[in-house]
Design an enzyme around this catalytic site. Structure first.
Site, PDB file in Angstrom:
ATOM      1  N   ASP A 252       0.829  -1.131  -0.049  1.00  0.00           N
ATOM      2  CA  ASP A 252      -0.176   0.076  -0.188  1.00  0.00           C
ATOM      3  C   ASP A 252       0.777   1.314   0.199  1.00  0.00           C
ATOM      4  O   ASP A 252       1.207   1.889   0.984  1.00  0.00           O
ATOM      5  CB  ASP A 252      -0.914  -0.013   1.275  1.00  0.00           C
ATOM      6  CG  ASP A 252      -1.978   1.029   1.064  1.00  0.00           C
ATOM      7  OD1 ASP A 252      -2.208   1.844   0.144  1.00  0.00           O
ATOM      8  OD2 ASP A 252      -2.559   0.975   2.440  1.00  0.00           O
TER       9      ASP A 252
ATOM     10  N   ASN B  37      10.505  -7.755  -8.372  1.00  0.00           N
ATOM     11  CA  ASN B  37       9.970  -6.622  -8.810  1.00  0.00           C
ATOM     12  C   ASN B  37      11.037  -5.561  -8.928  1.00  0.00           C
ATOM     13  O   ASN B  37      12.131  -5.668  -8.293  1.00  0.00           O
ATOM     14  CB  ASN B  37       8.927  -5.925  -7.576  1.00  0.00           C
ATOM     15  CG  ASN B  37       9.872  -5.157  -6.677  1.00  0.00           C
ATOM     16  OD1 ASN B  37       9.970  -3.806  -6.805  1.00  0.00           O
ATOM     17  ND2 ASN B  37      10.036  -5.957  -5.445  1.00  0.00           N
TER      18      ASN B  37
ATOM     19  N   SER C 136      16.437  -0.595  -1.071  1.00  0.00           N
ATOM     20  CA  SER C 136      15.701  -1.038  -2.247  1.00  0.00           C
ATOM     21  C   SER C 136      16.793  -1.242  -3.357  1.00  0.00           C
ATOM     22  O   SER C 136      17.630  -0.346  -3.612  1.00  0.00           O
ATOM     23  CB  SER C 136      14.664  -0.207  -2.827  1.00  0.00           C
ATOM     24  OG  SER C 136      14.248  -0.519  -3.927  1.00  0.00           O
TER      25      SER C 136
ATOM     26  N   ASN D  94      16.198  -0.981  -6.271  1.00  0.00           N
ATOM     27  CA  ASN D  94      15.829  -0.811  -7.711  1.00  0.00           C
ATOM     28  C   ASN D  94      15.784   0.872  -7.997  1.00  0.00           C
ATOM     29  O   ASN D  94      15.439   1.429  -8.950  1.00  0.00           O
ATOM     30  CB  ASN D  94      14.045  -1.136  -7.661  1.00  0.00           C
ATOM     31  CG  ASN D  94      13.964  -2.373  -7.841  1.00  0.00           C
ATOM     32  OD1 ASN D  94      14.726  -3.202  -8.445  1.00  0.00           O
ATOM     33  ND2 ASN D  94      13.224  -2.913  -6.766  1.00  0.00           N
TER      34      ASN D  94
ATOM     35  N   LYS E 213      15.787   0.153   7.523  1.00  0.00           N
ATOM     36  CA  LYS E 213      15.360  -1.104   6.755  1.00  0.00           C
ATOM     37  C   LYS E 213      16.813  -1.329   5.758  1.00  0.00           C
ATOM     38  O   LYS E 213      17.058  -0.438   5.094  1.00  0.00           O
ATOM     39  CB  LYS E 213      14.125  -1.027   5.733  1.00  0.00           C
ATOM     40  CG  LYS E 213      13.945  -2.327   4.997  1.00  0.00           C
ATOM     41  CD  LYS E 213      12.376  -2.297   4.712  1.00  0.00           C
ATOM     42  CE  LYS E 213      11.904  -3.843   4.180  1.00  0.00           C
ATOM     43  NZ  LYS E 213      10.623  -3.508   3.593  1.00  0.00           N
TER      44      LYS E 213
ATOM     45  N   GLY F 237      10.232 -13.563   3.167  1.00  0.00           N
ATOM     46  CA  GLY F 237      10.022 -14.990   2.995  1.00  0.00           C
ATOM     47  C   GLY F 237       8.968 -15.764   3.761  1.00  0.00           C
ATOM     48  O   GLY F 237       9.002 -16.993   3.664  1.00  0.00           O
TER      49      GLY F 237
ATOM     50  N   SER G 250       4.708 -10.866   0.235  1.00  0.00           N
ATOM     51  CA  SER G 250       4.504 -12.269  -0.515  1.00  0.00           C
ATOM     52  C   SER G 250       3.942 -13.163  -0.218  1.00  0.00           C
ATOM     53  O   SER G 250       3.017 -13.707  -1.021  1.00  0.00           O
ATOM     54  CB  SER G 250       6.166 -12.358  -1.136  1.00  0.00           C
ATOM     55  OG  SER G 250       6.783 -11.541  -1.745  1.00  0.00           O
TER      56      SER G 250
END
Length: 341
Positions: free
Chosen positions: A65, A111, A175, A177, A217, A297, A319
């Site tokens: 979200d 992703n 991240s 990405n 994180k 996981g 996930s």
């Protein structure tokens, strides 16, 4: 039962279209009689974490979200907290599509979304509009076009804007990405970022009359000495918490599967043992001085309990939630209650 039917339909769709349909459906049914299709009442299993009391130890990980549009719906499912984001100061489209891939045989997802979000001001409006009283963490990041050396400013902008409305703030420097982002996990860049965020937190706590904890994180793709240095920096800068871990660039457990060669971060079942190993190493280095949320996981109650045994105080799912649905929340909470007796 309803989730299994909905999942069958959505798994026939393009993953990102299915995601957007799910978010739209949850947004339109939250706080209405139609939430009966996913709402569930769970027995309380309170957890103390970063000075806050959470109703249970299972949270929704960031990324599901991103813009905080479905906080009340996820709260109704029984999540003990909902982490929204990652949000950036300015809206950005993220990477080109396709950028989200299922690896169904492995219960995994790849992703390379790239922090697509509608910007921090939009998120703040959604935080204000939430009615459920959910514990909401806000995961903050930097815009893609902000140079890494100036990335700190993006985090400070987001922190200032979300501070009055967040239960806690998560700082995402892990991240894979966003080009260069993971470099913030190392050395002087990390110390400078954490020190600046703590100074800002002190200022905001005085201004708003409330203390909002901040957590870092981290990635799973770290060497033991790198984990040790991150732990030292967290302790030195008196950070309130750590979240371990983000997605991995490794492809262990998925090689040869359709979509396994796609670029991006791998999440889901194949990440489980790696993230648990990192949690254990981080916990050993932190020695109880900084608490940990374990994520990566989790596909069963046993996976969640393994992360708690490794040193986490709470867990998050994403996930596993896609593949299992709301029943996974209840399964973990029930197992935690039994374990805690």
């Amino acid at each position: 039962m309803f989730y299994k039917i909905a999942q069958k339909v959505m798994f026939q769709m393009d993953p990102e279209k299915a995601h957007n349909l799910a978010i739209g459906s949850l947004k339109s049914t939250a706080n209405s009689p139609l939430n009966c299709f996913y709402a569930q009442k769970l027995q309380a299993a309170p957890v103390e974490f970063m000075g806050l009391t959470f109703p249970n130890p299972v949270g929704l990980a960031a990324g599901m979200d991103k813009d905080g549009e479905c906080i009340d719906a996820f709260h109704a499912m029984g999540f003990g907290h909902v982490e929204v984001g990652t949000v950036t100061p300015r809206p950005q489209p993220g990477n080109d599509q396709p950028r989200l891939f299922r690896l169904k045989p492995a219960k995994a997802i790849i992703n390379r979304m790239g922090f697509n979000n509608k910007g921090v001001d939009n998120l703040v409006a959604n935080l204000k509009a939430a009615k459920s009283g959910a514990m909401v963490g806000v995961n903050i990041g930097k815009n893609k076009d902000t140079p890494v050396e100036q990335g700190k400013e993006d985090y400070l902008i987001c922190m200032e804007k979300v501070y009055p409305y967040a239960a806690y703030i998560a700082v995402n420097i892990s991240s894979p990405n966003t080009p260069g982002l993971r470099s913030l996990q190392y050395g002087d860049l990390l110390d400078d970022l954490l020190g600046s965020l703590k100074a800002k937190q002190k200022d905001l706590a005085e201004r708003h009359g409330k203390y909002v904890p901040i957590a870092l994180k981290i990635a799973p793709d770290l060497e033991p000495d790198e984990i040790e240095k991150i732990a030292e920096s967290l302790i030195r800068n008196e950070f309130d918490g750590a979240i371990a871990t983000n997605t991995t660039l490794t492809r262990d457990g998925v090689s040869g599967l359709v979509n396994s060669n796609e670029a991006g971060g791998l999440s889901g079942k194949p990440l489980n043992s790696l993230s648990t190993k990192v949690i254990k190493q981080l916990a050993d280095c932190l020695k109880g001085q900084v608490p940990i949320i374990g994520v990566g996981g989790i596909n069963s109650a046993a996976d969640a309990l393994d992360k708690l045994d490794a040193g986490a105080t709470m867990v998050q799912i994403y996930s596993g939630f896609i593949y299992r649905g709301p029943e996974l929340i209840k399964e973990i909470v029930d197992a935690y209650r039994v374990k805690s007796k």
